[in-house]
Scaffold this motif. Structure first.
Motif, PDB file in Angstrom:
ATOM      1  N   THR A 152       0.792  -1.294  -0.137  1.00 40.38           N
ATOM      2  CA  THR A 152      -0.082  -0.041   0.090  1.00 40.38           C
ATOM      3  C   THR A 152       0.801   1.126   0.145  1.00 40.38           C
ATOM      4  OG1 THR A 152      -0.051  -0.037   2.464  1.00 40.38           O
ATOM      5  CG2 THR A 152      -2.033  -1.075   0.888  1.00 40.38           C
ATOM      6  N   LEU A 153       1.940   1.353   0.688  1.00 36.97           N
ATOM      7  CA  LEU A 153       2.969   2.397   0.447  1.00 36.97           C
ATOM      8  C   LEU A 153       3.300   2.797  -0.923  1.00 36.97           C
ATOM      9  CD1 LEU A 153       4.715   4.564   1.640  1.00 36.97           C
ATOM     10  CD2 LEU A 153       6.483   2.682   2.219  1.00 36.97           C
ATOM     11  N   ASP A 154       3.616   1.641  -1.544  1.00 33.84           N
ATOM     12  CA  ASP A 154       3.947   1.793  -2.934  1.00 33.84           C
ATOM     13  C   ASP A 154       2.826   2.250  -3.746  1.00 33.84           C
ATOM     14  OD1 ASP A 154       6.530   0.926  -2.489  1.00 33.84           O
ATOM     15  OD2 ASP A 154       5.927  -1.303  -3.064  1.00 33.84           O
ATOM     16  N   ILE A 159       0.127   6.878  -6.655  1.00 32.26           N
ATOM     17  CA  ILE A 159      -1.075   8.015  -6.695  1.00 32.26           C
ATOM     18  C   ILE A 159      -0.610   9.573  -6.913  1.00 32.26           C
ATOM     19  CG2 ILE A 159      -3.115   8.975  -5.704  1.00 32.26           C
ATOM     20  CD1 ILE A 159      -3.690   5.907  -4.423  1.00 32.26           C
ATOM     21  N   LEU A 160       0.713   9.553  -5.719  1.00 30.86           N
ATOM     22  CA  LEU A 160       1.202  10.907  -5.760  1.00 30.86           C
ATOM     23  C   LEU A 160       1.922  11.264  -7.252  1.00 30.86           C
ATOM     24  CD1 LEU A 160       2.691  10.975  -2.163  1.00 30.86           C
ATOM     25  CD2 LEU A 160       0.930  12.513  -3.105  1.00 30.86           C
ATOM     26  N   ASP A 161       2.445  10.443  -7.876  1.00 28.73           N
ATOM     27  CA  ASP A 161       3.168  10.415  -9.043  1.00 28.73           C
ATOM     28  C   ASP A 161       2.099  10.866 -10.151  1.00 28.73           C
ATOM     29  OD1 ASP A 161       5.425  10.019  -7.954  1.00 28.73           O
ATOM     30  OD2 ASP A 161       5.574   7.948  -8.705  1.00 28.73           O
ATOM     31  N   ALA A 162       0.832  10.526 -10.009  1.00 31.49           N
ATOM     32  CA  ALA A 162      -0.184  10.694 -11.078  1.00 31.49           C
ATOM     33  C   ALA A 162      -0.791  12.382 -10.888  1.00 31.49           C
ATOM     34  CB  ALA A 162      -1.118   9.669 -10.837  1.00 31.49           C
ATOM     35  N   THR A 163      -0.402  12.926  -9.788  1.00 27.27           N
ATOM     36  CA  THR A 163      -0.765  14.359  -9.467  1.00 27.27           C
ATOM     37  C   THR A 163       0.063  15.206 -10.223  1.00 27.27           C
ATOM     38  OG1 THR A 163       0.258  14.695  -7.720  1.00 27.27           O
ATOM     39  CG2 THR A 163      -1.919  13.422  -7.358  1.00 27.27           C
ATOM     40  N   PHE A 164      -0.366  16.438 -10.479  1.00 27.66           N
ATOM     41  CA  PHE A 164       0.273  17.424 -11.215  1.00 27.66           C
ATOM     42  C   PHE A 164       0.575  18.826 -10.355  1.00 27.66           C
ATOM     43  CE2 PHE A 164      -1.898  15.169 -14.538  1.00 27.66           C
ATOM     44  CZ  PHE A 164      -1.094  14.583 -15.424  1.00 27.66           C
ATOM     45  N   ALA A 165       0.122  18.750  -9.080  1.00 28.85           N
ATOM     46  CA  ALA A 165       0.194  19.865  -8.129  1.00 28.85           C
ATOM     47  C   ALA A 165       1.694  19.818  -7.556  1.00 28.85           C
ATOM     48  CB  ALA A 165      -0.545  19.534  -6.775  1.00 28.85           C
ATOM     49  N   GLU A 166       1.966  21.108  -7.806  1.00 26.82           N
ATOM     50  CA  GLU A 166       3.654  21.350  -7.460  1.00 26.82           C
ATOM     51  C   GLU A 166       3.585  21.375  -6.083  1.00 26.82           C
ATOM     52  OE1 GLU A 166       4.761  25.294  -9.039  1.00 26.82           O
ATOM     53  OE2 GLU A 166       4.536  24.547 -11.203  1.00 26.82           O
ATOM     54  N   LYS A 179       7.692   3.650  12.797  1.00 26.15           N
ATOM     55  CA  LYS A 179       8.717   4.398  12.549  1.00 26.15           C
ATOM     56  C   LYS A 179       8.774   5.105  11.275  1.00 26.15           C
ATOM     57  CE  LYS A 179      13.544   3.004  11.281  1.00 26.15           C
ATOM     58  NZ  LYS A 179      14.558   1.844  11.080  1.00 26.15           N
ATOM     59  N   ILE A 180       7.990   4.715  10.285  1.00 26.88           N
ATOM     60  CA  ILE A 180       7.737   5.393   8.946  1.00 26.88           C
ATOM     61  C   ILE A 180       7.202   6.760   9.252  1.00 26.88           C
ATOM     62  CG2 ILE A 180       5.558   4.673   8.196  1.00 26.88           C
ATOM     63  CD1 ILE A 180       6.611   4.497   5.415  1.00 26.88           C
ATOM     64  N   LEU A 181       6.410   7.011  10.224  1.00 29.74           N
ATOM     65  CA  LEU A 181       5.613   8.188  10.545  1.00 29.74           C
ATOM     66  C   LEU A 181       6.686   9.100  11.143  1.00 29.74           C
ATOM     67  CD1 LEU A 181       2.426   7.197  12.241  1.00 29.74           C
ATOM     68  CD2 LEU A 181       2.931   7.621   9.725  1.00 29.74           C
ATOM     69  N   ASP A 182       7.898   8.696  11.371  1.00 30.98           N
ATOM     70  CA  ASP A 182       8.747   9.697  11.817  1.00 30.98           C
ATOM     71  C   ASP A 182       9.711  10.061  10.492  1.00 30.98           C
ATOM     72  OD1 ASP A 182       8.168   9.957  14.554  1.00 30.98           O
ATOM     73  OD2 ASP A 182       9.269   8.160  14.813  1.00 30.98           O
ATOM     74  N   GLU A 183       9.388   9.508   9.270  1.00 29.72           N
ATOM     75  CA  GLU A 183      10.276   9.527   8.122  1.00 29.72           C
ATOM     76  C   GLU A 183       9.857  10.150   7.292  1.00 29.72           C
ATOM     77  OE1 GLU A 183      11.865   5.628   7.743  1.00 29.72           O
ATOM     78  OE2 GLU A 183      12.997   5.717   9.357  1.00 29.72           O
ATOM     79  N   LEU A 184       8.421  10.914   7.367  1.00 28.96           N
ATOM     80  CA  LEU A 184       7.652  11.228   6.420  1.00 28.96           C
ATOM     81  C   LEU A 184       8.153  12.272   5.394  1.00 28.96           C
ATOM     82  CD1 LEU A 184       4.183  11.323   8.393  1.00 28.96           C
ATOM     83  CD2 LEU A 184       5.006   9.830   6.701  1.00 28.96           C
ATOM     84  N   ASP A 185       9.143  13.122   6.096  1.00 27.08           N
ATOM     85  CA  ASP A 185       9.834  14.141   5.201  1.00 27.08           C
ATOM     86  C   ASP A 185      10.762  13.494   3.935  1.00 27.08           C
ATOM     87  OD1 ASP A 185       8.605  15.574   6.973  1.00 27.08           O
ATOM     88  OD2 ASP A 185      10.360  16.786   7.745  1.00 27.08           O
ATOM     89  N   ARG A 186      11.278  12.529   4.390  1.00 23.99           N
ATOM     90  CA  ARG A 186      11.966  11.729   3.509  1.00 23.99           C
ATOM     91  C   ARG A 186      11.321  10.870   2.463  1.00 23.99           C
ATOM     92  NH1 ARG A 186      14.497   6.799   3.450  1.00 23.99           N
ATOM     93  NH2 ARG A 186      13.916   6.013   5.501  1.00 23.99           N
ATOM     94  N   TRP A 187      10.405  10.308   3.007  1.00 22.64           N
ATOM     95  CA  TRP A 187       9.549   9.490   1.735  1.00 22.64           C
ATOM     96  C   TRP A 187       8.478  10.324   0.981  1.00 22.64           C
ATOM     97  CZ3 TRP A 187       9.823   4.343   1.180  1.00 22.64           C
ATOM     98  CH2 TRP A 187      10.240   3.480   1.958  1.00 22.64           C
ATOM     99  N   PHE A 188       8.221  11.399   1.443  1.00 25.86           N
ATOM    100  CA  PHE A 188       7.588  12.179   0.466  1.00 25.86           C
ATOM    101  C   PHE A 188       7.879  13.477   0.102  1.00 25.86           C
ATOM    102  CE2 PHE A 188       4.662   9.256   2.941  1.00 25.86           C
ATOM    103  CZ  PHE A 188       3.943   8.716   1.632  1.00 25.86           C
TER     104      PHE A 188
END
Length: 451
Positions: A152-154, A159-166, A179-188
Motif C-alpha cells: 500500500t505504501l508503493d 498515486i502521488l506521481d499521478a498528480t500534477f500539483a507542485e 517508525k515510518i511516521l517519523d520519516e515522512l519528510d524523506r519518503w514524501f
C-alpha cells in the motif's frame, strides 16, 4: 469553522471541538502538510473533513482524495464527509474494491469534488486512465500506520506521481505511531508538521481491560456464555481466518446470535453484517484486524480478543473500538494461563490496568464467585435403615445447584443380613437351564452309543 458547520455541530449536542480537531485546523487551512496523532474515537475524521470542505471550490473537479485501508472504513468515512459536504453542495464519491466498477465510472463523470477510496482500486483506475487527478489539492492518508507499509505504501506513492500539483497538501492521521511516521519528510519529499494530542486528549470513556483464563478447547463455549451477558454486544477479534471459520460453525450449531465480517466476503455481505451489528440485531461480530480497522460502532459495549493481539499496537486499535467519545467500554482477552502470562508481559510497558474477570450469572465481574457444593433435597425423613454416617442432601439457597451434603447422625446401623440358612432348599437341578442342557447332552450321547 464555517458558520453552517458550527450550527450543525451544536445541533448534534457538541459544545467544543476535540483536541485533534482544534490542533490541525489552522495549519491545514494554511495549506500545510500535517501528521495528526490522537486516540481512537477522538474525532480524527472531522478533524480533516472540516478544513478540506472549507477549501473546496464546488464545480472545479476532484480536489481532495481520502485513502482508507478497508472498504468498511472507506464507506464509513464517505458517509461522514458526505453528511457535511451537502451543506456546501459538494459531491463525495466512494471508490473501493469489491464494488461495481461500471457504476463507479458513471459517477466519476459527474466530477465529484472529494473521493474516498482504497489504494488498490484508486491505482487501478489511474492506470486505466479512468481517474484524473490534475486538480487535486489535498490527499489524506487515514490509519497511516496501517497504510504506509509494503504494497500500500508503493500504491500511495504511485498515486502521488499521478498528480500534477507542485505543492500537494498531505495529511496523515493515526492513533499509534510507527517508525515510518517519523520519516515522512524523506519518503514524501516535503515538510510534514507533527501534531500529537494523545497525552492531552480526554475524549475516551472509562474502559475496563480484563482477562479470562480458559483452555483452548473451551474457548468457544466461554464465548457463547459471554454472549448471554445482559446488554452485551461485542466485536470479536481473530488473528487467523481458519480459527474464525471454525468458531463460526461452532456458534451456529449452538444458536448464538452473531455475524461475520471478513476480507473474503463480497461487499454486499460485509455491509449486511456490519449493518445488522450496528442495529443491534446480532450480539457478536466476528472479524479480523484488517476488516475492522478504524470502524466506528456507536456506544459499542465490548471488544473480545478471542486470540491474543500480536503486539501492543494491535491491542490499542482493537480496544479503541469501545469507549469512544466518552462512552464506557470493556475489553476481554481470552487465553490459557500461558497466553495470559505472555499477554501481561507484552502489555507491561503500557498504562493499561489489566485485571482478571469472571462470569457470575449474566454479568462480567472482577471478583471470583465462590464455589458452591452440589446438593439435593430429601422430602422424607431419614429411615432407620439408613446407616449412621451416610450422607443426605440438604437444600441450598434457592438455586438448583446450591446444595450441600451432611452426615446423618443418631441412626443405628442395622446388622448385616445373615447368610442364607442351610435349611434353604436348593433349586432342583432341572430348573437350571444350564444343568438341564447338560443332562440332555448326556442322554443324547447314550442314545448314539447304543446305536
Amino acid at each position: 469553522m464555517l458558520d453552517v458547520f458550527k450550527e450543525k455541530f451544536m445541533a448534534q449536542g457538541f459544545t467544543e471541538p476535540s483536541p485533534i480537531q482544534t490542533a490541525v485546523e489552522t495549519p491545514m487551512l494554511a495549506g500545510e502538510s500535517v501528521l495528526g496523532l490522537a486516540p481512537t474515537g477522538s474525532g480524527k475524521t472531522l478533524a480533516f473533513t472540516w478544513p478540506i470542505l472549507e477549501q473546496i471550490h464546488v464545480g472545479e473537479g476532484t480536489q481532495a482524495l481520502i485513502l482508507a485501508p478497508s472498504q468498511e472504513l472507506a464507506m464509513q468515512t464517505t458517509n461522514v464527509v458526505r453528511d457535511w459536504a451537502q451543506l456546501i453542495d459538494a459531491k463525495v464519491l466512494a471508490i473501493t474494491g469489491g464494488a461495481n466498477v461500471k457504476r463507479q465510472l458513471e459517477k466519476l463523470k459527474k466530477h465529484p469534488e472529494i473521493i474516498v477510496g482504497t489504494p488498490g482500486r484508486i491505482t487501478n483506475l489511474i492506470g486505466d486512465g479512468k481517474l484524473k487527478l490534475g486538480h487535486l489539492q489535498t490527499m489524506i492518508v487515514d490509519e497511516a500506520d496501517e497504510l504506509l507499509t509494503d504494497e500500500t505504501l508503493d500504491q500511495i506513492r504511485e498515486i502521488l506521481d499521478a498528480t500534477f500539483a507542485e505543492s500537494l497538501q498531505l495529511g496523515f492521521f493515526s492513533a499509534t505511531e510507527t517508525k515510518i511516521l517519523d520519516e515522512l519528510d524523506r519518503w514524501f519529499g516535503q515538510k510534514v508538521q507533527k501534531i500529537d494530542v494523545r497525552a492531552i486528549d480526554q475524549t475516551q470513556g472509562i474502559v475496563r481491560h480484563r482477562t479470562m483464563e480458559v483452555g483452548n478447547r473451551h474457548r468457544a463455549d466461554l464465548l457463547k456464555r459471554i454472549s448471554r451477558v445482559d446488554h452485551l454486544r461485542a466485536l470479536v477479534f481473530f488473528n487467523k481466518m481458519q480459527e474464525l471459520q471454525h468458531v463460526l460453525v461452532d456458534l451456529r450449531h449452538q444458536h448464538v446470535s452473531f455475524a461475520a465480517l471478513t476480507s473474503t466476503q463480497r461487499q454486499v455481505e460485509r455491509e449486511k453484517a456490519l449493518r445488522l451489528f450496528r442495529q443491534g440485531k446480532v450480539d457478536l461480530l466476528l472479524t479480523t484486524d484488517l476488516a475492522a480497522r478504524g470502524l466506528d460502532v456507536p456506544e459499542l459495549p465490548a471488544v473480545i480478543n478471542f486470540q491474543l493481539p500480536k503486539d501492543v499496537t494491535t491491542y490499542i486499535h482493537r480496544s479503541g473500538r469501545t469507549g469512544r467519545m466518552g462512552a464506557a467500554g470493556l475489553v476481554i482477552t481470552l487465553g490459557d494461563d500461558h497466553d495470559i502470562r505472555d499477554f501481561k508481559k507484552m502489555m507491561k510497558s503500557t498504562d493499561y490496568e489489566i485485571k482478571p474477570a469472571y462470569l457470575a450469572g449474566y454479568q462480567v465481574v472482577d471478583t471470583k464467585p465462590a464455589k458452591v457444593k452440589p446438593t439435593l433435597t430429601f422430602d422424607h425423613p431419614a429411615s432407620a435403615t439408613e446407616p449412621a454416617g451416610a450422607l443426605h442432601r440438604v437444600a441450598g439457597a434457592g438455586h438448583p445447584d446450591s446444595v450441600r451434603e451432611e452426615p446423618i447422625v443418631g441412626v443405628e446401623r442395622p446388622a448385616k443380613a445373615a447368610k442364607k440358612s442351610a435349611e434353604t432348599p436348593k433349586k432342583h437341578r432341572g430348573h437350571n437351564k444350564h444343568s438341564k442342557k447338560k443332562g440332555m447332552r448326556k442322554k443324547n450321547r447314550e442314545r448314539f452309543s447304543e446305536k
